[in-house]
Design a protein around this motif. Sequence first.
Motif, PDB file in Angstrom:
ATOM      1  N   UNK A  31       0.824  -1.218   0.000  1.00 42.85           N
ATOM      2  CA  UNK A  31       0.000   0.000   0.000  1.00 42.85           C
ATOM      3  C   UNK A  31       0.854   1.262   0.000  1.00 42.85           C
ATOM      4  N   UNK A  32       2.128   1.136  -0.381  1.00 41.02           N
ATOM      5  CA  UNK A  32       3.005   2.307  -0.470  1.00 41.02           C
ATOM      6  C   UNK A  32       2.702   3.116  -1.722  1.00 41.02           C
TER       7      UNK A  32
ATOM      8  N   UNK B  33      -7.308  -0.705   5.378  1.00 36.45           N
ATOM      9  CA  UNK B  33      -6.899  -1.742   4.424  1.00 36.45           C
ATOM     10  C   UNK B  33      -5.423  -1.599   4.074  1.00 36.45           C
ATOM     11  N   UNK B  34      -4.960  -0.352   3.954  1.00 35.38           N
ATOM     12  CA  UNK B  34      -3.541  -0.117   3.643  1.00 35.38           C
ATOM     13  C   UNK B  34      -2.654  -0.702   4.733  1.00 35.38           C
ATOM     14  N   UNK B  35      -3.039  -0.480   5.992  1.00 33.65           N
ATOM     15  CA  UNK B  35      -2.260  -1.013   7.121  1.00 33.65           C
ATOM     16  C   UNK B  35      -2.260  -2.540   7.084  1.00 33.65           C
TER      17      UNK B  35
ATOM     18  N   UNK C 279      -2.366  11.160   6.235  1.00 32.90           N
ATOM     19  CA  UNK C 279      -2.937  10.109   7.089  1.00 32.90           C
ATOM     20  C   UNK C 279      -1.957   8.948   7.276  1.00 32.90           C
ATOM     21  N   UNK C 280      -1.281   8.544   6.189  1.00 21.22           N
ATOM     22  CA  UNK C 280      -0.392   7.384   6.261  1.00 21.22           C
ATOM     23  C   UNK C 280       0.892   7.667   7.041  1.00 21.22           C
ATOM     24  N   UNK C 281       1.456   8.844   6.885  1.00 22.22           N
ATOM     25  CA  UNK C 281       2.767   9.131   7.488  1.00 22.22           C
ATOM     26  C   UNK C 281       2.738   9.130   9.018  1.00 22.22           C
ATOM     27  N   UNK C 282       1.554   9.206   9.600  1.00 18.14           N
ATOM     28  CA  UNK C 282       1.443   9.118  11.066  1.00 18.14           C
ATOM     29  C   UNK C 282       1.696   7.694  11.553  1.00 18.14           C
TER      30      UNK C 282
END
Length: 500
Positions: A61-62, A80-82, A135-138
Amino acid sequence: MENLHNKTDVVLIGGGIMSATLGVLLKELQPEWDINVFERLDQCGKESSNVWNNAGTGHSALCELNYTNEMPDGTMDIKKAIKVNEQFQISKQFWSYLVKTNKLTEPSAFIRTVPHMSFVTGEKNVTFLESRVKALKENVLFSGMDITKNKATLKQWIPLMMEGRDDKEVVAATRDESGTDVNFGALTKQLMTQLQNQGGAIYYEHEVQTLKQNKDGSWRIQIKDLKENKTFTVESKFVFIGAGGASLPLLQKTHLPESKHIGGFPVSGLFLVCKNQDVVNQHLAKVYGKAKVGAPPMSVPHLDTRYIDGERALLFGPFAGFSPKFLKTGSYLDLIKSVKPYNLTTMLAAGAKEMGLTKYLIQQLMLSHSERVEELRAFIPNAKEEEWEVVVAGQRVQVIKDTEDKGKGTLQFGTEVITSQDGSLAALLGASPGASTAVAVMLDILQRSFKNEFPTWEPKIKEMIPSFGKALTHEIDLFKSINHDISQQLKLNEDGSLLS
């Protein structure tokens, strides 16, 4: 057939990455068990696992935008990415363990570092990408992700994609240097070799014809030796069906309740490939864009650096194709034969629901080579038609099933695990992210099918996969430690560059 016992512990149907992974896992956990693999073709990893038949992306999910959803209030759902990233971390830990214990050799033959990128154009999509990255970088799993709208930076990251582009075009891209390209065909071969080294037996050109459950819960399997044109039977305590597109027809042969109300829809893929090294060497990344409005998730366009047989290549796609076959080497009758009285309404409901997909497939089938190259030019403005050729990728059978939330005939775009109620049989259906999640999916099958043995296996599993039972997203120190070990064993630098 002298090594084959009429009664055995485990039968694995299909010689791909899934059976290879499960076989090696079981040999690590229960070395004395008798394990037999039956593959219809003359080698392992020739269908879905073959290097030309899948995208080779270590799905984390990168870069894949369809693993994050923008909610109506503008917030980003990253669950879902996690999950997908955590699953790939499990695969890398297992491979790392096998390299460390000299059970896998030459990691560079099956895994290489290739930056993963997302690329979008237009103000609306740029805003979406910025929200996604924020959201993802956290989360520690995505902490290495960078984003830029700066044209000079983009020319450094993706020179081939920026050359000839309109300076007024609004563009943005993310990059994570820890992304990977995986040759699942090469990995499958190494795993199968290891399974044989540990006493497993692999029978090529052997086709499973029937599966019938005995009263004691074991399975009676009729197998045809295609080379000798002879049929024989094997009884096994546990059966795994990991035969790619052929898994659904084989599952139907079991007559289990779990095999009812499930259908399959075959979709083939086409890629444009460039082998001109002058072009190939100008691009080092897997760059995913956004799917067109109305197009299915499997159609997300991407421009990929691939390592195939030691050489770099450049692939763009996928373009959808259609064949009623469930495997590239299957039969044109596969789809018709999969329709049964017990799944007919499920299949018909899917047909009514998926008119958009049908329209998309028809449009894709009508594309000429020039039109495909024109779509490529959204990524490479200066692409020359004569430098690209079409390669037919693998067949995928998307699962159709009845669900509580979406009703009858719902098309599934992920990987589905079906297990019998008594745990004696498991089958894997579906497609992406597929191979990347192989180890996590096989551990799930072990938990479902071997409930008595699993507690005694857990210490060994945690030795092989230190994060087992934990969420790395909440274990920052553990993630850093594991990531360092993986980088050393698989010869990947933590910043994404290749170790010499």
